[in-house]
Design a protein around this motif. Structure first.
Motif, mmCIF file in Angstrom:
data_model
loop_
_atom_site.group_PDB
_atom_site.id
_atom_site.type_symbol
_atom_site.label_atom_id
_atom_site.label_comp_id
_atom_site.label_asym_id
_atom_site.label_seq_id
_atom_site.Cartn_x
_atom_site.Cartn_y
_atom_site.Cartn_z
ATOM 1 N N HIS A 82 42.355 44.554 38.794
ATOM 2 C CA HIS A 82 41.432 45.742 38.445
ATOM 3 C C HIS A 82 40.262 45.884 39.259
ATOM 4 O O HIS A 82 39.778 44.650 39.708
ATOM 5 N N ASP A 93 35.025 39.563 38.817
ATOM 6 C CA ASP A 93 36.276 39.935 37.865
ATOM 7 C C ASP A 93 37.084 41.059 38.113
ATOM 8 O O ASP A 93 36.487 42.142 38.490
ATOM 9 N N GLY A 94 38.212 40.814 38.530
ATOM 10 C CA GLY A 94 39.119 41.702 38.790
ATOM 11 C C GLY A 94 39.076 42.040 40.447
ATOM 12 O O GLY A 94 40.226 41.968 41.034
ATOM 13 N N GLU A 127 41.159 48.151 33.074
ATOM 14 C CA GLU A 127 41.296 47.089 32.503
ATOM 15 C C GLU A 127 40.274 46.777 31.414
ATOM 16 O O GLU A 127 40.464 46.374 30.390
ATOM 17 N N GLU A 128 39.308 47.344 31.593
ATOM 18 C CA GLU A 128 38.118 47.049 30.714
ATOM 19 C C GLU A 128 38.045 48.400 29.643
ATOM 20 O O GLU A 128 38.597 49.389 30.034
ATOM 21 N N HIS A 191 42.754 35.720 39.593
ATOM 22 C CA HIS A 191 41.600 36.177 38.917
ATOM 23 C C HIS A 191 40.690 34.812 38.714
ATOM 24 O O HIS A 191 41.097 33.869 38.964
ATOM 25 N N GLN A 194 36.782 32.809 34.221
ATOM 26 C CA GLN A 194 35.969 33.360 33.245
ATOM 27 C C GLN A 194 35.700 32.316 31.972
ATOM 28 O O GLN A 194 35.350 32.447 31.062
ATOM 29 N N HIS A 360 44.605 39.949 30.359
ATOM 30 C CA HIS A 360 44.504 40.484 31.744
ATOM 31 C C HIS A 360 45.544 41.736 31.854
ATOM 32 O O HIS A 360 46.426 41.614 30.873
HETATM 33 ZN ZN LIG Z 1 39.336 41.026 34.775
#
Ligand SMILES: [Zn+2]
Length: 411
Positions: A82, A93-94, A127-128, A191, A194, A360
């Motif tokens: 994403h 992120d993404g 995605e968020e 990815h 995290q 995810h």
């Molecule tokens: Zn992500």
């Protein structure tokens, strides 16, 4: 076949993508269907076209960029992630899975590889959960895990998802978004981890075997309010103190599930009337429980319900719970886990099997395609903050492994 990753170019593209942000650098904020999201999408599409990929978008804005294979009768494989970012987030992120997926394809093209199956690079919408309160909007719809009526049900600032997507240029019925099972022979997402494990233990690549699924719910506690000076302690039915006991029980229950993979978080606590001289009469808690084992997670949920009942009686309050969502966890396809591990071994990269505690788009893609995930280290495990950082070499290793895995899976 020797795919060589152009790491400097990938870094430049990540830098450019990070400039499409509603907050100044180093923060990145890119809310779905906002101006910056649309500009980021436009930028990505020019890169996809430059790589001779054929781009199409579905009614919710999921973007598919295809490198056509030599045998159109075989199901394609896919990669992607994403490009939306929560407020004041970071740049990796993404985006590492989107631009890294593109670079993996370009590296294969430069190496003279011709895939038998087509390879799709997918940019998933939202995605968020920032704008519509639900994570993985695009992939949920693709996997038929969300009813198309969500177009009217989900809202943001008084407008429906349907109104907002159509002003952003995405039209057509949401009922056209779902993909039938078998559409893809494989899906692999790259990815950042995290989490701190890869960085701390100096491991190049995390090979994901399962993705924990969140169940989230609200707890409403109703007690009796009153003047903080006038109501004597033995007579109180303080809604906040009951909620506090519930939150502590949730911690205890998660810690005694028998597995380190069970996690539970009370992330929101709202008091009413929230005045210093008033006994709280109502309290709301928002709780998130995750596990890779659905039966164990659901047992934890039931135990939390029982704890709520006990505390309600003992404190003389009423407690009601309301589910927000409960998705099943996903298990990665052994053949893809294997392809990723072989790629790491061939390149001499340190790797380790792990589970993904964050969810995810892969969680939903796993319902319609054999799925795998490649994790790369990010500094101190920091994510969803401007300090989020993944080293160029770490990203390049992930992209190389993705390229090699795609080459095997696309045949
Ligand atoms: Zn992500």
């Amino acid at each position: 076949m020797n795919a060589i990753v152009d790491a400097p170019r990938l870094q430049r593209e990540l830098d450019t993508l990070a400039t499409f942000s509603e907050h100044p650098p180093p923060a990145v904020t890119r809310v779905v269907f906002g101006e910056m999201d649309l500009r980021a999408r436009a930028y990505l599409k020019t890169l996809f076209v430059d790589a001779s990929l054929v781009v199409h978008e579905d009614p919710v804005g999921n973007t598919f960029a295809r490198w056509s294979g030599s045998n159109p009768s075989r199901a394609p494989v896919a990669t992607g992630s994403h490009c939306d970012a929560i407020p004041n987030a970071g740049r990796f992120d993404g985006t590492v899975g989107v631009l890294g997926g593109l670079e993996a394809i370009r590296a294969l093209q430069r190496a003279g590889f011709t895939p038998e199956r087509s390879i799709d690079l997918i940019v998933f919408t939202s995605e968020e959960p920032t704008r519509f309160g639900i994570g993985c909007l695009g992939s949920r719809l693709l996997a038929s895990a969300l009813d198309p009526s969500a177009g009217e049900v989900l809202t943001s600032e008084g407008q429906s998802l349907n109104q907002i997507r159509s002003s952003a240029g995405f039209s057509g019925p949401l009922a056209d978004v779902p993909l039938p099972g078998g559409t893809y022979a494989a899906f692999v997402e790259l990815h950042i981890e995290q989490g701190p494990i890869l960085d701390r233990d100096r491991i190049d690549v995390g090979v994901v075997t399962a993705i924990a699924a969140p169940a989230s719910f609200r707890i409403f506690v109703e007690g009796e309010g009153g003047h903080a000076g006038a109501v004597l302690m033995p007579d109180r039915h303080d809604a906040f103190l009951a909620a506090a006991e519930i939150a502590l029980s949730i911690e205890r229950i998660a810690r005694s599930s028998g597995s380190i993979d069970t996690v539970a978080t009370t992330g929101v606590c709202e008091l009413f009337p929230a005045a210093i001289n008033s006994v709280p009469s109502r309290t709301r808690l928002d709780v998130d429980v995750r596990d890779i084992d659905q039966a164990r997670r659901d047992a934890v949920l039931r135990e939390i319900e029982r704890a709520c009942d006990t505390i309600a009686v003992h404190r003389g309050v009423t407690v009601r719970t309301e589910p927000i969502n409960a998705d099943p966890p996903a298990h990665c396809a052994p053949a893809i886990v294997d392809a990723i591990e072989r790629a790491c071994d061939a390149r001499g990269f340190q790797h380790r099997r792990m589970i993904s505690r964050a969810y995810h788009d892969s969680l939903f893609m796993s319902r319609i395609a054999p799925t795998g995930m490649i994790f790369i280290p990010c500094r101190d495990g920091t994510s969803h903050r401007p300090e989020e950082y993944a080293a160029p070499e770490a990203i390049a290793r992930g992209v190389a492994v993705l390229a090699d895995a795609l080459a095997v899976l696309a045949g």
